[in-house]
Write a protein that holds these residues in place. Structure first.
Motif, PDB file in Angstrom:
ATOM      1  N   UNK A   1      79.114  32.144 -18.925  1.00 35.57           N
ATOM      2  CA  UNK A   1      80.510  32.019 -18.504  1.00 35.57           C
ATOM      3  C   UNK A   1      81.157  31.039 -19.478  1.00 35.57           C
ATOM      4  N   UNK A   2      82.066  31.535 -20.294  1.00 41.00           N
ATOM      5  CA  UNK A   2      82.620  30.718 -21.368  1.00 41.00           C
ATOM      6  C   UNK A   2      83.091  29.352 -20.904  1.00 41.00           C
ATOM      7  N   UNK A   3      83.893  29.322 -19.851  1.00 39.10           N
ATOM      8  CA  UNK A   3      84.357  28.077 -19.242  1.00 39.10           C
ATOM      9  C   UNK A   3      83.800  28.068 -17.825  1.00 39.10           C
ATOM     10  N   UNK A   4      82.820  27.205 -17.566  1.00 41.72           N
ATOM     11  CA  UNK A   4      81.951  27.345 -16.393  1.00 41.72           C
ATOM     12  C   UNK A   4      82.020  26.083 -15.538  1.00 41.72           C
ATOM     13  N   UNK A   5      82.621  26.202 -14.347  1.00 46.14           N
ATOM     14  CA  UNK A   5      82.546  25.156 -13.327  1.00 46.14           C
ATOM     15  C   UNK A   5      81.493  25.579 -12.318  1.00 46.14           C
ATOM     16  N   UNK A   6      80.570  24.663 -12.003  1.00 49.44           N
ATOM     17  CA  UNK A   6      79.374  25.060 -11.276  1.00 49.44           C
ATOM     18  C   UNK A   6      78.984  23.987 -10.262  1.00 49.44           C
ATOM     19  N   UNK A   7      78.098  24.347  -9.393  1.00 47.08           N
ATOM     20  CA  UNK A   7      77.366  23.458  -8.505  1.00 47.08           C
ATOM     21  C   UNK A   7      78.277  22.465  -7.779  1.00 47.08           C
ATOM     22  N   UNK A   8      79.261  23.027  -7.076  1.00 42.05           N
ATOM     23  CA  UNK A   8      80.113  22.199  -6.240  1.00 42.05           C
ATOM     24  C   UNK A   8      81.096  21.327  -6.988  1.00 42.05           C
ATOM     25  N   UNK A   9      81.512  21.748  -8.163  1.00 40.24           N
ATOM     26  CA  UNK A   9      82.530  20.980  -8.883  1.00 40.24           C
ATOM     27  C   UNK A   9      83.777  20.851  -8.002  1.00 40.24           C
ATOM     28  N   UNK A  10      84.374  19.665  -8.017  1.00 42.05           N
ATOM     29  CA  UNK A  10      85.544  19.432  -7.161  1.00 42.05           C
ATOM     30  C   UNK A  10      86.528  18.514  -7.864  1.00 42.05           C
ATOM     31  N   UNK A  11      87.789  18.611  -7.450  1.00 41.91           N
ATOM     32  CA  UNK A  11      88.883  17.830  -7.994  1.00 41.91           C
ATOM     33  C   UNK A  11      88.965  17.985  -9.519  1.00 41.91           C
ATOM     34  N   UNK A  12      89.155  19.257  -9.927  1.00 38.25           N
ATOM     35  CA  UNK A  12      89.253  19.597 -11.344  1.00 38.25           C
ATOM     36  C   UNK A  12      90.494  20.454 -11.567  1.00 38.25           C
ATOM     37  N   UNK A  13      91.281  20.117 -12.574  1.00 38.01           N
ATOM     38  CA  UNK A  13      92.388  20.957 -13.025  1.00 38.01           C
ATOM     39  C   UNK A  13      92.000  21.588 -14.345  1.00 38.01           C
ATOM     40  N   UNK A  14      92.006  22.918 -14.381  1.00 41.91           N
ATOM     41  CA  UNK A  14      91.633  23.696 -15.568  1.00 41.91           C
ATOM     42  C   UNK A  14      92.892  24.403 -16.043  1.00 41.91           C
ATOM     43  N   UNK A  15      93.446  23.943 -17.169  1.00 40.31           N
ATOM     44  CA  UNK A  15      94.790  24.389 -17.530  1.00 40.31           C
ATOM     45  C   UNK A  15      94.921  24.603 -19.033  1.00 40.31           C
ATOM     46  N   UNK A  16      95.595  25.698 -19.400  1.00 37.81           N
ATOM     47  CA  UNK A  16      95.987  25.987 -20.780  1.00 37.81           C
ATOM     48  C   UNK A  16      94.797  26.038 -21.735  1.00 37.81           C
ATOM     49  N   UNK A  17      93.692  26.616 -21.265  1.00 41.60           N
ATOM     50  CA  UNK A  17      92.539  26.854 -22.125  1.00 41.60           C
ATOM     51  C   UNK A  17      92.547  28.301 -22.601  1.00 41.60           C
ATOM     52  N   UNK A  18      91.844  28.556 -23.694  1.00 46.87           N
ATOM     53  CA  UNK A  18      91.707  29.905 -24.235  1.00 46.87           C
ATOM     54  C   UNK A  18      90.217  30.235 -24.291  1.00 46.87           C
ATOM     55  N   UNK A  19      89.831  31.351 -23.655  1.00 45.17           N
ATOM     56  CA  UNK A  19      88.432  31.777 -23.653  1.00 45.17           C
ATOM     57  C   UNK A  19      88.365  33.223 -24.128  1.00 45.17           C
ATOM     58  N   UNK A  20      87.519  33.453 -25.136  1.00 41.37           N
ATOM     59  CA  UNK A  20      87.382  34.797 -25.683  1.00 41.37           C
ATOM     60  C   UNK A  20      85.959  35.020 -26.191  1.00 41.37           C
ATOM     61  N   UNK A  21      85.550  36.269 -26.169  1.00 36.88           N
ATOM     62  CA  UNK A  21      84.236  36.686 -26.663  1.00 36.88           C
ATOM     63  C   UNK A  21      83.109  36.014 -25.880  1.00 36.88           C
ATOM     64  N   UNK A  22      83.132  36.133 -24.577  1.00 42.54           N
ATOM     65  CA  UNK A  22      82.056  35.639 -23.718  1.00 42.54           C
ATOM     66  C   UNK A  22      81.557  36.797 -22.862  1.00 42.54           C
ATOM     67  N   UNK A  23      80.342  36.674 -22.350  1.00 36.49           N
ATOM     68  CA  UNK A  23      79.836  37.679 -21.421  1.00 36.49           C
ATOM     69  C   UNK A  23      80.730  37.722 -20.193  1.00 36.49           C
TER      70      UNK A  23
END
Length: 565
Positions: free
Chosen positions: A478-500
């Protein structure tokens, strides 16, 4: 400000001036301690070899160690090396040999190039697992001495290393006894059930390293330890290499530099090279679990993955060490290079406001930068590439347990697993980094990976913004991967390409208080059409045409990556 100089051709009985420099780092350190006020120690060009781990303590606060001419076009290349040049090379049947006594060699550098240990794929013949190791119907392993088994992909994110204790005839075949406690630990740790299939223990090795009979590929080496205390280094040269003209270096020191309890210390423009880590070759082996963590007993626990699937994991783990370490220190590492190192390049623990800027990390057995604990560390404008060459689970940059850490404008390329990893922390900001060609070897990770709680509210939560994540290679990622109960995260204005998979919203334990907003993908994240209750998914754009995606994200892409170009 007091100024001292040190050169490989200097004299420790001199004053340490520019025209009469000291010879050793230890003498320069003593001189800097004797003055009242800040000191600068300039290292002239060449290779500086400390007598042992070069240690700085509170008494060295306010001292800067830098390459002579740092910040000018006349900067000289000063290398701090933990290596030993190998002399007495002789040629026999096309192989170079050198008697090295009791020296243990896991890495070798030939004219600055990393030579790989000679290896073959798997066990010959038909092999089965026993309580103490393996049996195979092949007689070939009877000749093996001092070999190491590599287990890639026991779990998709693991790669273990275990030593062989002995081999013996078993009828027409061979019985292989593995070194303990490593094999027992691996049998204890690696147990899983997946879609009805159960596995127990490490299984068969995927490759075997370090036997003279494996010297088939030019540019590879082995260490023959068949006679204790009389080890023989064996190297199969590349075409055109000459033992009389080639510089061969084996790393000896395991900790090259150690800085502890020091305030306002700085290293600028230096090269740190040729240190090692010998623990994996010992009976405990390297029972890898995840990232830079490995198992050495203490019990395991079981993670239920749903639908009858589960894996066991360590109740406690140990972390791969770093060859250069800063503990409870404030200061700066700037414009340095970390290369040809047998563990993690740079380790930072505790401290306040430590900064790593404008450095290059390459040709490392483990990760580049590892930060644990501390307030306000900054990791900025660093280039990381060709890491994890021996320990494939190692992330390029990892931070955990920090408060207010900033990881910004770094470029991470050609790494075997995750590019940037953030574990549990508060206020972590991962900003405008570029990752390319991550997860080249192992699976189940991302170019940027974050796990666990990241604060307890919006005031001290994490921010993942403006990163460009390209070419996450292996399947099951997962190109941009939040896992295992990640909390209080803002994921903004990222670019993800060519990932499974570009990202995933449903994980276990579930995400909570996570916002995905204004990101650009070339494929929809898993779960985007049914976000869990803890995830806000809004204003994100999926553009499957690469030309359209590049055009829409030009501004984000232009700001990501190195500040120095």
């Amino acid at each position: 400000m007091f100024h001292f100089h040190v050169a490989p051709t200097g004299d420790d009985s001199g004053p340490g001036s520019v025209d009469r420099p000291f010879r050793t780092l230890e003498r320069a350190r003593s001189a800097a301690r004797e003055v009242s006020g800040e000191a600068v120690v300039s290292l002239r060009g060449g290779t500086h070899v400390p007598a042992g781990t070069f240690e700085l303590t509170e008494a060295d606060s306010g001292t800067t160690y830098q390459a002579y001419g740092y910040g000018t076009p006349e900067k000289e290349e000063a290398v701090v090396s933990g290596g030993r040049p190998i002399s007495g090379l002789r040629e026999q049947d096309g192989v170079w040999l050198a008697d090295v006594g009791d020296l243990e060699i896991r890495q070798l550098y030939v004219d600055g190039r990393r030579a790989a240990r000679a290896a073959v794929p798997g066990l010959p013949g038909t092999a089965t697992v026993t309580a103490t190791g393996y049996v195979t119907d092949s007689a070939e392993p009877r000749e093996w001495r001092g070999v190491e088994f590599v287990y890639r992909g026991v779990y998709p994110w693991t790669e273990a290393r275990l030593s062989v204790a002995g081999v013996a005839a078993d009828g027409d075949g061979t019985a292989i006894t593995m070194a303990e406690p490593g094999f027992g630990w691996a049998t204890e740790l690696y147990n899983s059930t997946w879609e009805g299939n159960t596995s127990h223990g490490p299984g068969l090795p995927t490759s075997v390293e370090n036997h003279p009979g494996f010297l088939r590929e030019p540019g590879t080496f082995v260490l023959d330890r068949s006679r204790p205390g009389e080890h023989v280094l064996m190297y199969l040269p590349l075409p055109g290499e000459d033992p009389a003209r080639t510089r061969v270096v084996a790393p000896v020191l395991e900790r090259l530099v150690s800085v502890e309890g020091t305030r306002d210390v700085a290293f600028r423009g230096l090269v740190f090279a040729e240190a090692t880590w010998l623990r994996p070759g010992r009976p405990g082996g390297f029972v890898h679990y995840h990232g830079s963590g490995y198992y050495e007993g203490g019990g395991v626990e079981t993670a239920e993955l749903g639908e009858g699937s589960s894996v066991t994991y360590p109740a406690a783990s140990v972390t791969i060490p770093a060859c250069v370490t800063f503990e409870d220190t404030s200061g700066t590492v700037e414009g340095c290079r970390f290369t040809r190192l047998g563990a993690t390049g740079l380790g930072i623990s505790g401290g306040d406001g430590f900064a790593v800027r404008g450095c290059d990390f390459d040709t490392l057995s483990a990760g580049a930068i590892m930060v644990s604990g501390g307030r306000g560390p900054t990791i900025e404008d660093n280039r990381v590439r060709r890491t994890g060459l021996e320990y494939s689970g190692s992330p390029g940059i990892s931070v955990t347990g920090t408060n207010g850490c900033v990881v910004a404008h770094n470029e991470v390329t050609q790494v075997p697993h995750c590019g940037i990893v953030a574990g549990v922390g508060e206020g972590t900001r991962i900003l405008r980094n570029l990752t390319v060609d991550t997860l080249q070897v192992l699976a189940d990770g991302g170019g940027v990976y974050m796990s666990g709680p990241q604060g307890d509210g919006p005031e001290n939560g994490a921010e993942v913004r403006g990163n460009v994540i390209k070419d996450t290679r292996t399947p099951y990622n997962f190109g941009l991967y939040l896992d295992y109960g990640a909390s209080w995260v803002t994921v903004e204005e990222n670019v993800v390409m060519h990932a499974d998979n570009t990202s995933v919203l449903h994980v276990g334990p579930p995400l909570s208080d996570v916002v995905f907003r204004g990101n650009f993908w070339d494929a929809d994240p898993l779960g985007h059409d049914n976000p869990p209750s803890g995830v806000t998914y809004e204003g994100n754009v999926t553009l499957k045409d690469e030309h359209d995606l590049n055009a829409a994200t030009e501004a984000i892409r232009s700001r990501a990556g190195l500040l120095r170009g």
